[in-house]
Design a protein around this motif. Structure first.
Motif, PDB file in Angstrom:
ATOM      1  N   ALA A  36       0.835  -1.202   0.000  1.00  0.00           N
ATOM      2  CA  ALA A  36       0.000   0.000   0.000  1.00  0.00           C
ATOM      3  C   ALA A  36       0.871   1.254   0.000  1.00  0.00           C
ATOM      4  CB  ALA A  36      -0.948  -0.003   1.191  1.00  0.00           C
ATOM      5  N   ILE A  37       1.921   1.256   0.802  1.00  0.00           N
ATOM      6  CA  ILE A  37       2.833   2.405   0.833  1.00  0.00           C
ATOM      7  C   ILE A  37       3.447   2.626  -0.548  1.00  0.00           C
ATOM      8  CG2 ILE A  37       5.056   3.238   1.742  1.00  0.00           C
ATOM      9  CD1 ILE A  37       4.264   1.873   4.412  1.00  0.00           C
ATOM     10  N   ALA A  39       2.232   1.694  -3.396  1.00  0.00           N
ATOM     11  CA  ALA A  39       1.174   2.139  -4.311  1.00  0.00           C
ATOM     12  C   ALA A  39       0.898   3.627  -4.128  1.00  0.00           C
ATOM     13  CB  ALA A  39      -0.095   1.324  -4.077  1.00  0.00           C
ATOM     14  N   PHE A  40       0.865   4.105  -2.881  1.00  0.00           N
ATOM     15  CA  PHE A  40       0.634   5.530  -2.635  1.00  0.00           C
ATOM     16  C   PHE A  40       1.731   6.382  -3.276  1.00  0.00           C
ATOM     17  CE2 PHE A  40      -1.488   4.196   1.587  1.00  0.00           C
ATOM     18  CZ  PHE A  40      -2.678   3.915   0.937  1.00  0.00           C
ATOM     19  N   LEU A  41       2.972   5.938  -3.149  1.00  0.00           N
ATOM     20  CA  LEU A  41       4.083   6.663  -3.765  1.00  0.00           C
ATOM     21  C   LEU A  41       3.929   6.701  -5.287  1.00  0.00           C
ATOM     22  CD1 LEU A  41       6.995   5.248  -1.632  1.00  0.00           C
ATOM     23  CD2 LEU A  41       6.425   7.666  -1.849  1.00  0.00           C
ATOM     24  N   SER A  42       3.617   5.565  -5.866  1.00  0.00           N
ATOM     25  CA  SER A  42       3.474   5.479  -7.317  1.00  0.00           C
ATOM     26  C   SER A  42       2.312   6.331  -7.813  1.00  0.00           C
ATOM     27  CB  SER A  42       3.255   4.025  -7.746  1.00  0.00           C
ATOM     28  OG  SER A  42       4.369   3.258  -7.422  1.00  0.00           O
ATOM     29  N   LEU A  43       1.193   6.278  -7.113  1.00  0.00           N
ATOM     30  CA  LEU A  43       0.031   7.060  -7.533  1.00  0.00           C
ATOM     31  C   LEU A  43       0.281   8.555  -7.407  1.00  0.00           C
ATOM     32  CD1 LEU A  43      -2.828   4.827  -6.119  1.00  0.00           C
ATOM     33  CD2 LEU A  43      -2.148   5.120  -8.511  1.00  0.00           C
ATOM     34  N   SER A  44       1.033   8.964  -6.411  1.00  0.00           N
ATOM     35  CA  SER A  44       1.332  10.398  -6.290  1.00  0.00           C
ATOM     36  C   SER A  44       2.202  10.855  -7.459  1.00  0.00           C
ATOM     37  CB  SER A  44       1.991  10.728  -4.951  1.00  0.00           C
ATOM     38  OG  SER A  44       3.315  10.261  -4.888  1.00  0.00           O
ATOM     39  N   HIS A  60       1.313  17.966  -3.011  1.00  0.00           N
ATOM     40  CA  HIS A  60       1.007  16.648  -2.443  1.00  0.00           C
ATOM     41  C   HIS A  60       2.115  15.653  -2.781  1.00  0.00           C
ATOM     42  CE1 HIS A  60      -0.753  12.581  -2.622  1.00  0.00           C
ATOM     43  NE2 HIS A  60      -1.264  12.950  -1.471  1.00  0.00           N
ATOM     44  N   ASN A  61       2.536  15.622  -4.025  1.00  0.00           N
ATOM     45  CA  ASN A  61       3.605  14.714  -4.446  1.00  0.00           C
ATOM     46  C   ASN A  61       4.887  14.987  -3.656  1.00  0.00           C
ATOM     47  OD1 ASN A  61       4.743  12.657  -6.163  1.00  0.00           O
ATOM     48  ND2 ASN A  61       5.775  14.301  -7.270  1.00  0.00           N
ATOM     49  N   VAL A  64       4.468  13.720   0.001  1.00  0.00           N
ATOM     50  CA  VAL A  64       4.551  12.260   0.093  1.00  0.00           C
ATOM     51  C   VAL A  64       6.013  11.815   0.014  1.00  0.00           C
ATOM     52  CG1 VAL A  64       4.036  10.132  -1.181  1.00  0.00           C
ATOM     53  CG2 VAL A  64       2.231  11.809  -0.748  1.00  0.00           C
ATOM     54  N   GLU A  68       8.483   9.989   2.654  1.00  0.00           N
ATOM     55  CA  GLU A  68       9.219   8.778   2.274  1.00  0.00           C
ATOM     56  C   GLU A  68      10.688   8.909   2.670  1.00  0.00           C
ATOM     57  OE1 GLU A  68      10.316   6.153  -1.699  1.00  0.00           O
ATOM     58  OE2 GLU A  68      10.042   8.324  -1.887  1.00  0.00           O
TER      59      GLU A  68
END
Length: 119
Positions: A36-37, A39-44, A60-61, A64, A68
């Motif tokens: 999930a972590i 995925a959140f990085l990739s989606l941002s 936001h990017n 995040v 990280e």
């Protein structure tokens, strides 16, 4: 977006947690959380690439990726994660810096400048 292969390997292929996740228990719940972590990085990053002149999206990017860098840095420096490859940490920090600088630039452009450049 290399994270998608890692996510697949963790969730489907049964790959063990290693690197920055090596301090976690290598169990199904932890692999799902780590995925999930990632995925959140990739989606941002995908959102940032899709809206390169959107200040909120870029901020936001950047946020995040700053989080990280803080997390990965503390896992390496403070908690001594056993299988961390140090150059990866420098890439993470560089990403956070680049994304933060771009977010600041886009924020300083303002809405009228962004429209001139196609946003």
């Amino acid at each position: 977006l290399f994270e998608f292969k890692i996510i697949y390997d963790l969730l489907v292929g049964g790959a063990p947690l290693d690197g920055f996740g090596s301090n976690l228990v290598d169990a199904a719940a932890e692999r799902r959380a780590w995925s999930a972590i990632l995925a959140f990085l990739s989606l941002s990053r995908l959102a940032a690439a899709g809206a390169p002149l959107s200040a909120p999206t870029q901020l936001h990017n950047a946020a995040v990726h700053i989080l990280e860098a803080i997390y990965f840095g503390s896992e390496y420096v403070v908690y001594k994660a056993p299988s961390v490859f140090p150059p990866i940490l420098w890439i993470v920090i560089l990403n956070a810096l680049v994304f933060t600088l771009w977010a600041a630039f886009v924020s300083l452009l303002g809405p009228s400048e962004a429209k001139l450049h196609g946003a």
